[in-house]
Design a protein around this motif. Structure first.
Motif, mmCIF file in Angstrom:
data_model
loop_
_atom_site.group_PDB
_atom_site.id
_atom_site.type_symbol
_atom_site.label_atom_id
_atom_site.label_comp_id
_atom_site.label_asym_id
_atom_site.label_seq_id
_atom_site.Cartn_x
_atom_site.Cartn_y
_atom_site.Cartn_z
ATOM 1 N N LEU A 161 0.772 -1.136 0.018
ATOM 2 C CA LEU A 161 -0.017 0.068 0.121
ATOM 3 C C LEU A 161 0.923 1.118 0.194
ATOM 4 C CD1 LEU A 161 -2.492 -1.174 2.831
ATOM 5 C CD2 LEU A 161 -2.963 -0.975 0.147
ATOM 6 N N GLY A 162 2.113 1.049 0.727
ATOM 7 C CA GLY A 162 2.792 2.549 0.876
ATOM 8 C C GLY A 162 3.676 2.513 -0.449
ATOM 9 N N TYR A 163 4.117 1.486 -1.074
ATOM 10 C CA TYR A 163 4.791 1.476 -2.428
ATOM 11 C C TYR A 163 3.953 2.064 -3.427
ATOM 12 C CZ TYR A 163 8.089 -1.625 0.122
ATOM 13 O OH TYR A 163 9.036 -2.166 1.069
ATOM 14 N N ALA A 164 2.601 1.657 -3.502
ATOM 15 C CA ALA A 164 1.744 1.788 -4.701
ATOM 16 C C ALA A 164 1.263 3.557 -4.203
ATOM 17 C CB ALA A 164 0.406 1.342 -4.514
ATOM 18 N N GLU A 165 1.164 3.952 -3.063
ATOM 19 C CA GLU A 165 0.862 5.325 -2.917
ATOM 20 C C GLU A 165 2.209 6.250 -3.324
ATOM 21 O OE1 GLU A 165 -2.076 7.898 -2.820
ATOM 22 O OE2 GLU A 165 -2.285 5.913 -2.281
ATOM 23 N N TYR A 166 3.318 5.552 -3.178
ATOM 24 C CA TYR A 166 4.436 6.594 -3.351
ATOM 25 C C TYR A 166 4.612 6.568 -4.891
ATOM 26 C CZ TYR A 166 9.067 8.321 -4.032
ATOM 27 O OH TYR A 166 10.299 9.023 -4.180
ATOM 28 N N SER A 167 4.210 5.336 -5.731
ATOM 29 C CA SER A 167 4.232 5.450 -7.136
ATOM 30 C C SER A 167 3.053 6.521 -7.613
ATOM 31 C CB SER A 167 3.896 3.992 -7.595
ATOM 32 O OG SER A 167 4.918 3.143 -7.473
ATOM 33 N N ILE A 168 1.861 6.683 -7.205
ATOM 34 C CA ILE A 168 1.022 7.615 -7.378
ATOM 35 C C ILE A 168 1.581 8.935 -7.290
ATOM 36 C CG2 ILE A 168 -1.311 8.706 -6.735
ATOM 37 C CD1 ILE A 168 -1.750 6.052 -7.833
ATOM 38 N N TYR A 169 2.433 9.367 -6.225
ATOM 39 C CA TYR A 169 3.273 10.491 -6.283
ATOM 40 C C TYR A 169 3.968 10.905 -7.601
ATOM 41 C CZ TYR A 169 6.488 13.945 -4.563
ATOM 42 O OH TYR A 169 7.314 14.920 -4.635
ATOM 43 N N LEU A 170 4.587 9.660 -7.884
ATOM 44 C CA LEU A 170 5.442 9.667 -9.013
ATOM 45 C C LEU A 170 4.654 9.968 -10.202
ATOM 46 C CD1 LEU A 170 8.202 7.157 -8.002
ATOM 47 C CD2 LEU A 170 8.346 9.858 -7.580
ATOM 48 N N LEU A 171 3.529 9.562 -10.251
ATOM 49 C CA LEU A 171 2.538 9.299 -11.681
ATOM 50 C C LEU A 171 2.730 10.635 -12.283
ATOM 51 C CD1 LEU A 171 0.612 7.695 -13.586
ATOM 52 C CD2 LEU A 171 -1.127 8.521 -11.773
ATOM 53 N N PRO A 172 2.857 10.665 -13.678
ATOM 54 C CA PRO A 172 3.005 11.932 -14.508
ATOM 55 C C PRO A 172 1.419 12.564 -14.353
ATOM 56 C CG PRO A 172 4.095 10.652 -15.555
ATOM 57 C CD PRO A 172 3.580 9.684 -14.325
ATOM 58 N N LYS A 173 1.136 13.544 -14.089
ATOM 59 C CA LYS A 173 -0.395 14.098 -13.757
ATOM 60 C C LYS A 173 -0.856 14.810 -14.723
ATOM 61 C CE LYS A 173 -0.052 12.915 -9.358
ATOM 62 N NZ LYS A 173 1.151 12.540 -9.223
ATOM 63 N N THR A 174 0.048 15.069 -16.030
ATOM 64 C CA THR A 174 -0.565 15.665 -17.131
ATOM 65 C C THR A 174 0.320 15.099 -18.334
ATOM 66 O OG1 THR A 174 1.141 17.393 -17.351
ATOM 67 C CG2 THR A 174 -1.280 17.961 -16.011
ATOM 68 N N THR A 175 -0.124 15.240 -19.675
ATOM 69 C CA THR A 175 0.482 14.574 -20.715
ATOM 70 C C THR A 175 1.904 15.380 -20.993
ATOM 71 O OG1 THR A 175 -0.843 16.153 -21.973
ATOM 72 C CG2 THR A 175 -1.596 13.828 -21.754
ATOM 73 N N ASN A 176 2.056 16.559 -20.290
ATOM 74 C CA ASN A 176 3.093 17.403 -20.525
ATOM 75 C C ASN A 176 4.135 16.903 -19.986
ATOM 76 O OD1 ASN A 176 1.950 19.260 -22.303
ATOM 77 N ND2 ASN A 176 1.178 20.656 -20.592
ATOM 78 N N GLU A 177 4.071 16.013 -18.895
ATOM 79 C CA GLU A 177 5.063 15.582 -17.961
ATOM 80 C C GLU A 177 5.434 14.227 -18.414
ATOM 81 O OE1 GLU A 177 4.140 15.360 -13.624
ATOM 82 O OE2 GLU A 177 2.244 16.748 -13.926
ATOM 83 N N VAL A 178 5.173 13.678 -19.386
ATOM 84 C CA VAL A 178 5.349 12.466 -20.046
ATOM 85 C C VAL A 178 6.319 12.533 -21.249
ATOM 86 C CG1 VAL A 178 4.633 10.381 -21.174
ATOM 87 C CG2 VAL A 178 3.212 11.322 -19.663
ATOM 88 N N SER A 179 7.525 12.288 -21.097
ATOM 89 C CA SER A 179 8.494 12.344 -22.256
ATOM 90 C C SER A 179 8.745 10.995 -22.875
ATOM 91 C CB SER A 179 9.926 12.712 -21.529
ATOM 92 O OG SER A 179 10.249 11.721 -20.709
ATOM 93 N N LYS A 180 8.432 9.987 -22.378
ATOM 94 C CA LYS A 180 8.706 8.547 -23.072
ATOM 95 C C LYS A 180 7.066 8.053 -23.586
ATOM 96 C CE LYS A 180 12.957 8.521 -21.414
ATOM 97 N NZ LYS A 180 14.099 8.907 -22.131
ATOM 98 N N THR A 181 7.255 8.665 -24.954
ATOM 99 C CA THR A 181 5.892 8.618 -25.539
ATOM 100 C C THR A 181 5.796 7.071 -26.478
ATOM 101 O OG1 THR A 181 6.431 10.117 -27.191
ATOM 102 C CG2 THR A 181 5.190 10.989 -25.284
#
Length: 252
Positions: A161-181
């Motif tokens: 649960l902790g690992y998953a929530e930290y991953s949510i924190y790292l999740l790109p929130k907008t398409t502008n944050e995604v560089s590996k398309t």
């Protein structure tokens, strides 16, 4: 000669007195700054007599109001603007007396997830959160089968649960944050293929089950990998799956 020694003794004594560091009394301003630097996390207090934390895996933690609010006061790492991963948060915590046991550590990770979830957004990322929990749970289940169980995997089911929530924190929130398309189809195929190969290799050295029992066991392992493959839908989930596996499941 005696006079000379007497004079030297007095001189050394005077010098040693003069060489003592001066004690500077802390100014009222400095004291005020120290007091004001204490972070006020009272907004996270509960007003309920009892608080229940119900997790995505069906577990429930129960805290009395005083106990919960005391945790809020003592564990400021739960509320940092830039959180660190749960392992780092736990092992850097100098005040985790109530979380010192294995079960206590499990509870720490659940609390870590609970508070970070408020920061990330409880409802906004519910689908992504569940997908990550399912990905990590499948990886944990796969290696639990390889090792024929063990307490580590049971504790991991809560800490996920902790690992998953930290991953949510790292999740790109907008398409502008995604560089590996780019298309990850081939990379995903290779990752899933590596897990299938791992099943085959583990089966060769596994003599705990034989005959039809081994056939059924292998089918179950392949099913876990198939489910994992269905959950990995883009580059983010692929990278999180790989990172989680390689960080937490290393056996020789």
């Amino acid at each position: 000669m005696k006079n000379t020694i007497y004079i030297l003794t007095i001189t050394i004594g005077l010098l040693s007195c003069n060489n003592h560091p001066k004690q500077v009394e802390e100014s009222p301003i400095a004291k005020t700054e120290i007091i004001n630097s204490k972070v006020d996390n009272s907004k996270y207090y509960t007003k309920k007599d009892t608080i229940l934390i119900i997790t995505e895996i069906g577990d429930t933690l129960k805290f009395a109001k005083a106990e919960f609010n005391n945790i809020v006061d003592k564990h400021t790492e739960f509320f940092k603007e830039y959180p660190v991963n749960p392992d780092q948060a736990y092992f850097n915590d100098n005040d985790k007396e109530e979380f010192g046991s294995e079960v206590g550590q499990d509870n720490y990770y659940v609390l870590y997830a609970y508070f970070l979830k408020q920061k990330n957004g409880v409802k906004e990322f519910a689908p992504q959160r569940q997908k990550l929990i399912d990905i990590y749970s499948n990886i944990n289940s796969l290696f639990e089968h390889f090792e024929y169980g063990g307490t580590y995997f049971g504790h991991q089911s809560s800490r996920i649960l902790g690992y998953a929530e930290y991953s949510i924190y790292l999740l790109p929130k907008t398409t502008n944050e995604v560089s590996k398309t780019y298309d990850i189809t081939k990379q995903k195929e290779l990752y899933i293929k590596s897990l299938r190969q791992l099943i085959e290799d583990e089966s060769k050295i596994d003599f705990n089950t034989l005959g039809q029992e081994k056939i059924e066991r292998t089918k179950k392992l392949i099913q876990i990998v198939d489910e994992l493959g269905n959950l990995i839908i883009d580059n983010f989930y692929l990278r999180r799956a790989q990172e989680f596996q390689y960080r937490h499941y290393e056996y020789y």
